[in-house]
Motif scaffolding. Structure first.
Motif, PDB file in Angstrom:
ATOM      1  N   ILE A 282      -2.281   6.942 -67.516  1.00 55.50           N
ATOM      2  CA  ILE A 282      -3.449   6.869 -66.637  1.00 55.50           C
ATOM      3  C   ILE A 282      -3.110   7.451 -65.269  1.00 55.50           C
ATOM      4  O   ILE A 282      -3.902   8.200 -64.676  1.00 55.50           O
ATOM      5  CB  ILE A 282      -3.956   5.425 -66.512  1.00 55.50           C
ATOM      6  CG1 ILE A 282      -4.443   4.911 -67.865  1.00 55.50           C
ATOM      7  CG2 ILE A 282      -5.106   5.345 -65.504  1.00 55.50           C
ATOM      8  CD1 ILE A 282      -4.687   3.421 -67.918  1.00 55.50           C
ATOM      9  N   ASN A 283      -1.935   7.122 -64.742  1.00 51.71           N
ATOM     10  CA  ASN A 283      -1.514   7.730 -63.480  1.00 51.71           C
ATOM     11  C   ASN A 283      -1.447   9.246 -63.586  1.00 51.71           C
ATOM     12  O   ASN A 283      -1.873   9.966 -62.679  1.00 51.71           O
ATOM     13  CB  ASN A 283      -0.151   7.178 -63.063  1.00 51.71           C
ATOM     14  CG  ASN A 283      -0.231   5.871 -62.299  1.00 51.71           C
ATOM     15  OD1 ASN A 283      -0.623   5.864 -61.127  1.00 51.71           O
ATOM     16  ND2 ASN A 283       0.106   4.777 -62.949  1.00 51.71           N
TER      17      ASN A 283
ATOM     18  N   VAL B 119     -16.495   9.936 -63.022  1.00 55.26           N
ATOM     19  CA  VAL B 119     -16.120   9.489 -64.362  1.00 55.26           C
ATOM     20  C   VAL B 119     -17.292   9.681 -65.312  1.00 55.26           C
ATOM     21  O   VAL B 119     -18.442   9.357 -64.986  1.00 55.26           O
ATOM     22  CB  VAL B 119     -15.705   8.006 -64.349  1.00 55.26           C
ATOM     23  CG1 VAL B 119     -15.399   7.521 -65.773  1.00 55.26           C
ATOM     24  CG2 VAL B 119     -14.495   7.792 -63.446  1.00 55.26           C
TER      25      VAL B 119
ATOM     26  N   PRO C  96     -13.919  12.342 -57.253  1.00 56.51           N
ATOM     27  CA  PRO C  96     -13.854  12.385 -58.717  1.00 56.51           C
ATOM     28  C   PRO C  96     -15.018  11.607 -59.329  1.00 56.51           C
ATOM     29  O   PRO C  96     -15.413  10.556 -58.804  1.00 56.51           O
ATOM     30  CB  PRO C  96     -12.515  11.709 -59.039  1.00 56.51           C
ATOM     31  CG  PRO C  96     -11.733  11.783 -57.779  1.00 56.51           C
ATOM     32  CD  PRO C  96     -12.719  11.703 -56.672  1.00 56.51           C
TER      33      PRO C  96
ATOM     34  N   LEU D 255     -13.567  13.199 -64.713  1.00 50.44           N
ATOM     35  CA  LEU D 255     -12.745  12.422 -65.643  1.00 50.44           C
ATOM     36  C   LEU D 255     -13.611  12.018 -66.835  1.00 50.44           C
ATOM     37  O   LEU D 255     -14.458  11.124 -66.724  1.00 50.44           O
ATOM     38  CB  LEU D 255     -12.184  11.182 -64.951  1.00 50.44           C
ATOM     39  CG  LEU D 255     -11.348  10.246 -65.833  1.00 50.44           C
ATOM     40  CD1 LEU D 255     -10.090  10.954 -66.349  1.00 50.44           C
ATOM     41  CD2 LEU D 255     -10.966   8.978 -65.079  1.00 50.44           C
TER      42      LEU D 255
ATOM     43  N   LEU E 280      -6.463  15.041 -61.528  1.00 49.49           N
ATOM     44  CA  LEU E 280      -7.813  15.377 -61.071  1.00 49.49           C
ATOM     45  C   LEU E 280      -7.791  16.232 -59.806  1.00 49.49           C
ATOM     46  O   LEU E 280      -8.688  17.053 -59.592  1.00 49.49           O
ATOM     47  CB  LEU E 280      -8.610  14.103 -60.806  1.00 49.49           C
ATOM     48  CG  LEU E 280      -9.057  13.311 -62.036  1.00 49.49           C
ATOM     49  CD1 LEU E 280      -9.556  11.930 -61.626  1.00 49.49           C
ATOM     50  CD2 LEU E 280     -10.144  14.068 -62.811  1.00 49.49           C
TER      51      LEU E 280
ATOM     52  N   LEU F   2      -5.135  10.535 -63.556  1.00 54.55           N
ATOM     53  CA  LEU F   2      -5.837  10.423 -62.277  1.00 54.55           C
ATOM     54  C   LEU F   2      -5.233  11.337 -61.225  1.00 54.55           C
ATOM     55  O   LEU F   2      -5.955  11.901 -60.384  1.00 54.55           O
ATOM     56  CB  LEU F   2      -5.824   8.966 -61.809  1.00 54.55           C
ATOM     57  CG  LEU F   2      -6.476   7.953 -62.762  1.00 54.55           C
ATOM     58  CD1 LEU F   2      -6.561   6.577 -62.117  1.00 54.55           C
ATOM     59  CD2 LEU F   2      -7.856   8.420 -63.220  1.00 54.55           C
TER      60      LEU F   2
ATOM     61  N   ILE G 283     -11.689   5.554 -57.250  1.00 60.64           N
ATOM     62  CA  ILE G 283     -12.658   6.304 -58.073  1.00 60.64           C
ATOM     63  C   ILE G 283     -13.753   5.329 -58.507  1.00 60.64           C
ATOM     64  O   ILE G 283     -13.507   4.411 -59.294  1.00 60.64           O
ATOM     65  CB  ILE G 283     -11.962   6.932 -59.287  1.00 60.64           C
ATOM     66  CG1 ILE G 283     -10.883   7.915 -58.820  1.00 60.64           C
ATOM     67  CG2 ILE G 283     -12.974   7.632 -60.200  1.00 60.64           C
ATOM     68  CD1 ILE G 283     -10.018   8.468 -59.929  1.00 60.64           C
TER      69      ILE G 283
ATOM     70  N   LEU H 287      -8.417   2.857 -61.695  1.00 59.02           N
ATOM     71  CA  LEU H 287      -9.569   3.556 -61.112  1.00 59.02           C
ATOM     72  C   LEU H 287      -9.872   2.987 -59.726  1.00 59.02           C
ATOM     73  O   LEU H 287     -10.130   3.731 -58.763  1.00 59.02           O
ATOM     74  CB  LEU H 287     -10.798   3.417 -62.021  1.00 59.02           C
ATOM     75  CG  LEU H 287     -10.807   4.246 -63.310  1.00 59.02           C
ATOM     76  CD1 LEU H 287     -12.006   3.870 -64.182  1.00 59.02           C
ATOM     77  CD2 LEU H 287     -10.813   5.739 -63.020  1.00 59.02           C
TER      78      LEU H 287
ATOM     79  N   TYR I 103      -7.178   3.988 -57.154  1.00 60.12           N
ATOM     80  CA  TYR I 103      -7.316   5.379 -56.723  1.00 60.12           C
ATOM     81  C   TYR I 103      -8.634   5.624 -55.986  1.00 60.12           C
ATOM     82  O   TYR I 103      -8.910   6.741 -55.553  1.00 60.12           O
ATOM     83  CB  TYR I 103      -7.232   6.316 -57.928  1.00 60.12           C
ATOM     84  CG  TYR I 103      -5.820   6.644 -58.370  1.00 60.12           C
ATOM     85  CD1 TYR I 103      -5.248   7.863 -58.052  1.00 60.12           C
ATOM     86  CD2 TYR I 103      -5.062   5.745 -59.102  1.00 60.12           C
ATOM     87  CE1 TYR I 103      -3.959   8.190 -58.465  1.00 60.12           C
ATOM     88  CE2 TYR I 103      -3.777   6.050 -59.519  1.00 60.12           C
ATOM     89  CZ  TYR I 103      -3.224   7.267 -59.195  1.00 60.12           C
ATOM     90  OH  TYR I 103      -1.944   7.584 -59.597  1.00 60.12           O
TER      91      TYR I 103
END
Length: 586
Positions: free
Chosen positions: A153-154, A75, A73, A102, A160, A157, A24, A19, A22
């Motif tokens: 996870i990649n 969460v 993004p 997310l 998104l 993300l 986020i 996170l 990226y």
């Protein structure tokens, strides 16, 4: 509070690390016990901006408003029970407006689903119009779990913002750890997706290779683009017989990579460009490279080698053209690969009568501009050791990788060009599994089928297969020996001749050498041809071992002598000798 840091649950540490990687940072948290390990960790990190909302339905709509306003993004995090169900209206809104939300729904062990355990619900599926992608992150137990967690996870993300963006779901398993002692996050592995609209990364220094899995027919322009790229980077293209690439930098790599004792024949690869689909070249799939760049129009994260750095969502020609430079002319890597192949090939001993020996004899002699279909698995592996003429196209059903349709694919392909020769090489299980297709009245005279009949799934009797530990007992069920006439000399002969095929056969090298020219004759005959070759599974195994150990160091030869001596002392027990050999080698 000063003693509390990050949770020790590794899947959550990786999630938080990514996170941050990226960028986020905005989180809307709803209360609960199951998400304590996540929210209790991020609230210790001032990178994150966290907002509280008791009502999950409101939280999801808040996320929509925040996402559209700040363009980032957002969460969501909630606990178990029905909390995640209350996200659905807001996620539906986000789906149709392409908003990057997310939703991280924490959960107990998923195996508890359906067993009347409090606050455990099934989140394995979501309504189609609520998420772009849904992934599951289990509690990490080993390094393979680390890899799959980072990959998923990649994927989440990246989704998104992919194709306009939209909501994504992560179902995050937790063990309710009370250990918040981790002071530093792990450096999680980031995978980037590059489209034609993005800035391309700088091409790295070091040795470059292209790995081609099974591939559609190459256009002239695609081949030329790859050749120019290889010329400018001193690169080489690792191929097998499903790759289809016939350019200057083609290197049939299986024979060299199969060598058990001499892997350093080729230098370490810095960057491996991965194109194409599934490959049956298991040997080259074990190649070592520092980083993998995947190029495919589907843009999906296919992490075959577990070192994926970039995915280029674009046609291969666009990628290779972009990274082609004016520098050209250095083919030293290609020449090194060719020398390694020649050295290995020249050390192949006289092989037993087997699929590999047959491939060695026939591969260079295939008629120009013909087509060959290779069966799974022993046949494809055997033929991947030996090069075929440049004009010959080759295929295998590596997509589903089953034995059930190889001959049907051959017959289907042969219908497209009645004036071209189509060869098929199949083992007995594959042949009998699919034998009804040669009764089709559309089968043309341009079809040539070779049945390598060793009376079993010889794969399971190979010296290096785990099933070989059962010895002859493997035949009964695992290798399925003795079916289909148990190597009857007349069963296939009558079947083929009654269907209008010309039938020939061989049970030895001498018989093979007398008749194989009829199988390869360049003219289309007045009948299709079926060539049945009877081999022995022990010879098949010995041939594989011989071709995989062509090159031996003095140290390895000493080991083998010690094993041979021990074997004689123990009365010739091959199982015991093999065990001792591996013990000595280690």
């Amino acid at each position: 509070m000063n003693d509390l840091h990050y949770t020790n649950e590794r899947q959550i540490l990786i999630l938080i690390s990514l996170l941050k990687a990226y960028g986020i940072r905005k989180i809307i948290a709803s209360p609960g016990a199951t998400n304590v390990t996540f929210i209790g960790s991020v609230q210790q990190d001032d990178f994150f901006e966290i907002y509280s909302c008791v009502d999950e339905r409101s939280a999801a709509y808040m996320a929509c408003g925040l996402a559209i306003e700040c363009g980032e993004p957002i969460v969501l995090t909630c606990t178990g029970a029905t909390s995640s169900r209350n996200y659905l209206p807001g996620l539906t809104e986000a789906y149709y407006r392409k908003l990057p939300i997310l939703a991280i729904t924490s959960t107990q062990l998923t195996e508890r689903v359906g067993h009347l355990i409090a606050q455990v619900i099934d989140r394995s599926t979501a309504p189609n119009d609520t998420t772009q992608l849904s992934v599951y992150l289990p509690i990490i137990k080993d390094e393979n779990d680390v890899w799959i967690s980072q990959l998923r996870i990649n994927q989440a993300l990246l989704a998104l913002k992919r194709h306009g963006g939209g909501p994504v779901h992560i179902n995050l398993e937790t063990s309710y750890s009370c250990d918040f002692s981790i002071k530093q996050l792990p450096k999680a592995h980031v995978i980037n997706r590059i489209t034609v609209h993005d800035e391309f990364p700088t091409f790295p220094d070091g040795n470059v290779a292209v790995f081609v899995g099974s591939h559609k027919i190459w256009t002239k322009e695609e081949t030329e683009a790859l050749d120019r790229f290889c010329s400018s980077h001193n690169a080489v293209v690792f191929c097998d017989h499903t790759s289809g690439y016939k350019g200057k930098y083609r290197f049939l790599s299986a024979l060299v990579k199969a060598q058990y004792y001499n892997q350093p024949l080729l230098p370490k690869i810095e960057t491996l460009i991965h194109i194409g689909e599934v490959s049956g070249d298991y040997y080259t799939l074990g190649i070592s490279a520092n980083q993998i760049w995947r190029v495919s129009e589907d843009g999906e994260l296919r992490d075959t080698f577990k070192k994926l750095h970039y995915v280029f969502e674009m046609p291969e020609k666009v990628f290779f053209s972009h990274y082609t430079t004016s520098k050209a002319g250095d083919d030293s890597f290609l020449n090194l690969c060719k020398k390694a192949y020649d050295k290995t090939y020249n050390h192949i001993p006289d092989l037993p009568f087997s699929n590999i020996w047959i491939a060695q004899q026939l591969a260079p002699r295939l008629p120009e501009y013909s087509v060959i279909h290779l069966g799974i698995l022993n046949t494809l592996r055997s033929w991947n050791f030996f090069e075929i003429p440049t004009s010959v196209l080759s295929y295998s059903n590596v997509g589903g990788f089953g034995i059930d349709g190889g001959m049907s694919s051959l017959i289907g392909a042969s219908l497209a060009n009645p004036n071209k020769l189509y060869f098929g090489i199949l083992g007995d299980l594959a042949f009998f599994y699919d034998m009804n297709v040669i009764g089709n009245h559309n089968v043309g005279h341009n079809v040539r089928i070779m049945l390598v009949n060793n009376g079993r799934g010889t794969e399971f009797r190979n010296y290096n297969h785990m099933a070989n530990m059962f010895g002859n007992d493997a035949d009964t069920f695992i290798a399925a020996a003795g079916h289909n006439g148990n190597k009857s000399k007349s069963l296939v002969k009558h079947y083929a001749e009654d269907l209008g095929f010309e039938y020939i056969s061989a049970s030895s090298k001498e018989e093979f050498n007398i008749v194989y020219s009829k199988f390869l004759q360049t003219e289309i005959t007045n009948k299709p041809i079926l060539f049945e070759v009877f081999t022995d599974s022990r010879d098949e195994s010995d041939a594989l071992q011989a071709v995989s150990t062509c090159l031996k160091s003095a140290k390895n030869e000493l080991y083998e002598k010690m094993v041979d001596t021990t074997k004689k002392m123990l009365g010739g027990s091959s199982k015991t000798a093999s065990a001792i050999y591996h013990k000595l080698k280690s």
